[in-house]
Enzyme design. Structure first.
Site, PDB file in Angstrom:
ATOM      1  N   ARG A  51       0.842  -1.120  -0.054  1.00 32.65           N
ATOM      2  CA  ARG A  51      -0.112  -0.078  -0.090  1.00 32.65           C
ATOM      3  C   ARG A  51       0.898   1.266  -0.006  1.00 32.65           C
ATOM      4  NH1 ARG A  51      -5.391   2.010   1.429  1.00 32.65           N
ATOM      5  NH2 ARG A  51      -5.237   3.682   3.497  1.00 32.65           N
ATOM      6  N   ALA A  82      -7.162   7.678  -0.603  1.00 29.37           N
ATOM      7  CA  ALA A  82      -6.825   6.030  -0.522  1.00 29.37           C
ATOM      8  C   ALA A  82      -8.029   5.559   0.540  1.00 29.37           C
ATOM      9  CB  ALA A  82      -5.533   5.762  -0.155  1.00 29.37           C
ATOM     10  N   SER A  83      -8.850   4.905   0.419  1.00 27.57           N
ATOM     11  CA  SER A  83      -9.905   4.474   1.020  1.00 27.57           C
ATOM     12  C   SER A  83      -9.428   3.652   2.448  1.00 27.57           C
ATOM     13  CB  SER A  83     -10.998   3.748   0.434  1.00 27.57           C
ATOM     14  OG  SER A  83     -11.456   4.459  -0.630  1.00 27.57           O
ATOM     15  N   GLN A  84     -10.191   3.753   3.396  1.00 32.43           N
ATOM     16  CA  GLN A  84      -9.981   2.996   4.469  1.00 32.43           C
ATOM     17  C   GLN A  84      -9.851   1.433   4.539  1.00 32.43           C
ATOM     18  OE1 GLN A  84     -12.853   3.616   7.704  1.00 32.43           O
ATOM     19  NE2 GLN A  84     -11.441   2.818   9.360  1.00 32.43           N
TER      20      GLN A  84
END
Ligand code: SAM
Length: 408
Positions: A51, A82-84
């Site tokens: 990530r 950037a999503s959870q």
């Protein structure tokens, strides 16, 4: 300072705060422990995709925290992030992409979710990922190359229209919120295909995985609460939140046009507190009872305030986005659900009428088994088509939804 090592001494060479592999392992451990990542393929994808390479310049600790990371902010509002990770894992489980699938992602952002999808569909599958913002797509391409991920076909365009030239898709996923269900997405699905999107339903955003039935009806397989940035472009939809008065905003259900100036006036007249709702927690008020009232009681709306403290007499419910509650309005009166202590507070001269309506909704929610978002089934058809079932009807511009507790 350089570490000094004596013979026989073992030195911990890595630190999860700075070592990406350790930080990733810790994140994945949390995703599994909380039941967000369940299937081995999803767990493996999170372990395999770095990530931090999709978030250059962000400290390792933050890149692997279970939090959304804003990556583009315009006028103080995040337009990309950037999503959870836990929400991403929940959505990948809802989507269930399998080896060989063709997947369309709307909202490429950093490219991280596209990389996870590429891993899940494998070399025999295909991932098309579109973003409305060309600069973001350029960056996503760079991130994917740095992570050594191939097999993602990045596009610049308005994902409201889908990507027809690469259709049909086994799976379509939006990683950006939509107000409506667009016919383009349905048309680009294979028969029996799955469309997963954060959809606004009576003011709440719900992550709904719809399967396309042979009769053309979209039937939800799973529903979860979520909070996503909303679509820009042709699918932008109406404002999600409207200002009510100083310090107050409201989420208003589709099709309703309450007099928000009158609501602001009523909020200045707090009256009696009825302590009769039984115990309620934050999740009840947000996506359980609150959602139920929004779906079933005419004149319901959500009240939101960014203030950390409640004004005397209000007692709202703390949420991730400030403090909020659900209220029912009638001409000259309002009733709002409050906690600490739990109850219903009347506002204005007709407040007791609104209290009666709200309490009838509370009783119906209890009688239905206290359903939350995850307990609901949503059926969807194009606007104007015959209703596909019984339940609360939500009319959109392009679609109509029928929402009811899922059959046992
Ligand atoms: C929450 S971010 C997506 C995160 C991304 N999936 C990731 O893994 O980093 C939402 C994205 O949707 C994009 N977006 C907004 N409106 C769009 C539209 N109409 N079509 C395609 N993308 C859109 C935004 O530019 C933003 O990058």
């Amino acid at each position: 300072m350089r570490p000094t090592v004596r013979q026989g001494q073992t030195l911990r060479m890595t630190d999860p705060a700075t070592d990406p592999a350790q930080a990733r392992a810790r994140l994945v451990h949390g995703l599994r422990a909380h039941g967000c990542a369940i299937t081995p393929a999803v767990v493996e994808a999170f372990l395999a995709v770095p990530r931090h390479l999709f978030l250059p310049g962000i400290p390792i600790r933050e890149a692997y925290a279970d939090e959304a990371v804003p990556t583009q902010v315009v006028d103080g509002i995040a337009t990309s992030s950037a999503s959870q990770p836990s929400m991403m894992a929940i959505m990948l489980e809802q989507l269930a992409p399998a080896p060989g699938h063709r997947v369309l992602e709307v909202g490429a952002g950093t490219g991280y979710n596209a990389a996870l999808l590429a891993r899940l569909v494998g070399p025999a599958g295909r991932v098309v990922s579109v973003d409305i913002d060309g600069e973001l797509v350029e960056l996503a391409a760079r991130h994917l190359a740095q992570a050594g991920i191939t097999g993602v076909d990045l596009r610049v365009g308005d994902g409201a229209l889908g990507v027809p030239d690469a259709a049909p898709y086994d799976r379509i996923v939006l990683t950006v919120g939509s107000w409506d269900l667009r016919p383009e997405w349905v048309a680009q699905l294979v028969p029996g295909g799955r469309l997963l999107l954060p959809l606004t339903v009576r003011g709440s955003q719900l992550s709904v995985a719809f399967d396309l039935r042979p009769d053309g009806v979209l039937e939800s397989r799973s529903v979860r609460s979520c909070a996503f940035i909303r679509l820009r472009g042709a699918g932008a939809g109406p404002e999600a939140v409207e200002r009510v008065g100083p310090g107050w905003a409201a989420q208003v259900p589709e099709g309703d046009t309450p007099d928000l100036e009158a609501v602001a006036g009523l909020l200045d007249e707090p009256r009696k507190l009825h302590r009769s709702t039984g115990s309620l927690d934050r999740a009840d008020v947000w996506d359980g009872l609150g959602l139920w009232l929004m779906l079933t009681v005419p004149g319901a709306l959500r009240l939101l305030t960014g203030d950390a403290e409640d004004p005397p007499g209000y007692w709202l419910v703390p949420t991730g986005q400030g403090r909020a509650t659900v209220a029912v309005t009638v001409p000259g009166g309002l009733a709002a659900l409050v906690t600490e202590p739990a109850g219903v507070r009347a506002f204005g001269p007709e407040g007791e009428t609104a209290v009666r309506l709200l309490r009838a909704g509370v009783d119906a929610w209890h009688a239905a088994g206290r359903p939350h978002a995850a307990d609901l089934r949503i059926l969807a058809v194009p606007a104007g088509a015959a209703l596909p079932g019984e339940g609360a009807v939500v009319e959109k511009e392009l679609s109509r939804l029928v929402v009811a507790p899922a059959p046992a």
